[in-house]
Design an enzyme around this catalytic site. Structure first.
Site, PDB file in Angstrom:
ATOM      1  N   TYR A  56       0.821  -1.222   0.000  1.00  0.00           N
ATOM      2  CA  TYR A  56       0.000   0.000   0.000  1.00  0.00           C
ATOM      3  C   TYR A  56       0.849   1.264   0.000  1.00  0.00           C
ATOM      4  CZ  TYR A  56      -3.983  -3.018   0.339  1.00  0.00           C
ATOM      5  OH  TYR A  56      -4.917  -3.974   0.046  1.00  0.00           O
ATOM      6  N   HIS A 109     -14.541   1.407  -0.717  1.00  0.00           N
ATOM      7  CA  HIS A 109     -13.452   0.489  -0.364  1.00  0.00           C
ATOM      8  C   HIS A 109     -12.306   1.190   0.366  1.00  0.00           C
ATOM      9  CE1 HIS A 109     -14.666  -2.700  -3.636  1.00  0.00           C
ATOM     10  NE2 HIS A 109     -15.505  -2.638  -2.624  1.00  0.00           N
ATOM     11  N   CYS A 139      -3.221   8.642  19.569  1.00  0.00           N
ATOM     12  CA  CYS A 139      -2.930   7.886  20.797  1.00  0.00           C
ATOM     13  C   CYS A 139      -1.443   7.568  20.957  1.00  0.00           C
ATOM     14  CB  CYS A 139      -3.755   6.596  20.848  1.00  0.00           C
ATOM     15  SG  CYS A 139      -3.202   5.325  19.680  1.00  0.00           S
TER      16      CYS A 139
HETATM   17  N1  APR Z   1     -11.351   2.525 -19.671  1.00  0.00           N
HETATM   18  C1  APR Z   1     -12.456   1.843 -19.266  1.00  0.00           C
HETATM   19  N2  APR Z   1     -12.415   0.636 -18.695  1.00  0.00           N
HETATM   20  C2  APR Z   1     -11.202   0.079 -18.515  1.00  0.00           C
HETATM   21  C3  APR Z   1     -10.007   0.720 -18.912  1.00  0.00           C
HETATM   22  C4  APR Z   1     -10.115   2.005 -19.525  1.00  0.00           C
HETATM   23  N3  APR Z   1      -9.045   2.691 -19.934  1.00  0.00           N
HETATM   24  N4  APR Z   1      -8.971  -0.101 -18.605  1.00  0.00           N
HETATM   25  C5  APR Z   1      -9.491  -1.188 -18.055  1.00  0.00           C
HETATM   26  N5  APR Z   1     -10.836  -1.086 -17.999  1.00  0.00           N
HETATM   27  C6  APR Z   1     -11.815  -2.043 -17.449  1.00  0.00           C
HETATM   28  C7  APR Z   1     -11.402  -3.479 -17.577  1.00  0.00           C
HETATM   29  O1  APR Z   1     -11.823  -3.989 -18.836  1.00  0.00           O
HETATM   30  C8  APR Z   1     -12.123  -4.140 -16.411  1.00  0.00           C
HETATM   31  O2  APR Z   1     -13.438  -4.561 -16.779  1.00  0.00           O
HETATM   32  O3  APR Z   1     -11.910  -1.796 -16.055  1.00  0.00           O
HETATM   33  C9  APR Z   1     -12.238  -3.001 -15.381  1.00  0.00           C
HETATM   34  C10 APR Z   1     -11.300  -3.154 -14.205  1.00  0.00           C
HETATM   35  O4  APR Z   1     -11.648  -4.293 -13.474  1.00  0.00           O
HETATM   36  P1  APR Z   1     -10.850  -4.769 -12.169  1.00  0.00           P
HETATM   37  O5  APR Z   1      -9.398  -4.747 -12.426  1.00  0.00           O
HETATM   38  O6  APR Z   1     -11.469  -6.005 -11.690  1.00  0.00           O
HETATM   39  O7  APR Z   1     -11.124  -3.544 -11.126  1.00  0.00           O
HETATM   40  P2  APR Z   1     -12.439  -3.275 -10.258  1.00  0.00           P
HETATM   41  O8  APR Z   1     -13.648  -3.715 -10.957  1.00  0.00           O
HETATM   42  O9  APR Z   1     -12.355  -1.857  -9.819  1.00  0.00           O
HETATM   43  O10 APR Z   1     -12.182  -4.216  -9.012  1.00  0.00           O
HETATM   44  C11 APR Z   1     -13.114  -4.208  -7.963  1.00  0.00           C
HETATM   45  O11 APR Z   1     -11.680  -5.589  -6.684  1.00  0.00           O
HETATM   46  O12 APR Z   1      -9.683  -6.328  -5.769  1.00  0.00           O
HETATM   47  C12 APR Z   1     -10.743  -5.511  -5.641  1.00  0.00           C
HETATM   48  O13 APR Z   1     -10.933  -3.917  -4.008  1.00  0.00           O
HETATM   49  C13 APR Z   1     -10.496  -4.076  -5.329  1.00  0.00           C
HETATM   50  O14 APR Z   1     -11.990  -2.209  -5.679  1.00  0.00           O
HETATM   51  C14 APR Z   1     -11.401  -3.343  -6.294  1.00  0.00           C
HETATM   52  C15 APR Z   1     -12.422  -4.399  -6.650  1.00  0.00           C
END
Ligand code: APR
Length: 232
Positions: A56, A109, A139
């Site tokens: 992180y 989140h 604290c």
């Molecule tokens: N524009 C639009 N969409 C995009 C782009 C872009 N430039 N680049 C990638 N994507 C899309 C991908 O196709 C995918 O469907 O964004 C999505 C990202 O998906 P994930 O990586 O799964 O991210 P997210 O959906 O935010 O994940 C949800 O999972 O691990 C956890 O806590 C974490 O908040 C997160 C949650």
């Protein structure tokens, strides 16, 4: 758009991809290099806090160096111009929405720029690293953890989110794979109350069939186009 009053928008990692922040589930995504169990669960943190802090700390530094893109800016513009109800819910832990100017915003989140004390429960705005175990400003104990909702923990402000969903006329999901609940279920809650549901994503998400319409493309292009359409 004349019949639309209240808008709820959900964003995921895809909206920040063009700002240089890695998504999770792409072939070059964060979950390719790291096991979720190790860096995104309370058990992982208990087992190896250094590993979790390093993960992180690096992401906090990356988010600080990133800048909002055209999609973040378009959503902030929409919020300012919109006369009806508006809520932006993000699964993202970067602060690019607020730096673009969004105000009605829920970080369901958690947030990289916040640290949460396991000893006294205080939260503090945080831009430094945590690996050195700095003292909690409230604290004094070295018990700060990233203020991130890990798998197995309850997302923030769910009551406020469902209240807005229950009253929305338009639900828009942007840049999320629809792989993680409860966010992945918001589209169904919105449909149940008769809202129009629109998906803007690079590819179809897991819950794509629940949306009335899907527009495929990069967020930096499709989001500003859609916002112009709504405000026209
Ligand atoms: N524009 C639009 N969409 C995009 C782009 C872009 N430039 N680049 C990638 N994507 C899309 C991908 O196709 C995918 O469907 O964004 C999505 C990202 O998906 P994930 O990586 O799964 O991210 P997210 O959906 O935010 O994940 C949800 O999972 O691990 C956890 O806590 C974490 O908040 C997160 C949650």
């Amino acid at each position: 758009m004349s019949s639309i009053r209240n808008i709820v928008i959900l964003t995921g990692a895809g909206i920040s991809a063009e700002s240089g922040i890695r998504t999770f589930r792409a072939s070059d995504g964060l979950w390719e290099d790291h096991r979720i169990e190790d860096v995104a669960t309370p058990e992982g943190f208990a087992a190896n806090p250094d590993l979790v802090h390093r993960f992180y700390d690096a992401r906090r530094a990356g988010a600080l160096a990133a800048r909002p893109n055209a999609a973040h800016l378009a959503l902030a513009r929409l919020e300012k111009a919109w006369q009806g109800g508006f809520l932006l819910v993000t699964q993202n832990v970067d602060d690019l929405h607020e730096r673009a100017g969004s105000e009605a915003l829920i970080h369901m989140h958690g947030a990289l720029n916040s640290a949460w004390c396991g000893a006294c429960d205080a939260r503090h705005r945080w831009v430094e690293t945590l690996i050195e175990r700095p003292a909690c400003p409230s604290c004094g104990k070295p018990s700060l953890r990233p203020d991130i909702v890990w798998f197995g923990e309850m997302p923030y402000r769910m009551e406020d989110i469902y209240e807005a969903l229950n009253d929305c006329d338009l639900f828009v999901s942007i840049g999320t794979s629809g792989a993680v609940y409860p966010a992945a279920g918001f589209v169904r809650a919105a449909r149940e109350v008769g809202a129009q549901c629109l998906e803007l994503n690079l590819e179809r998400s897991a819950g794509s069939a629940w949306f009335h319409e899907t527009r495929l493309g990069s967020a930096g292009e499709v989001v500003p186009e859609w916002v112009e359409e709504v405000l026209r």
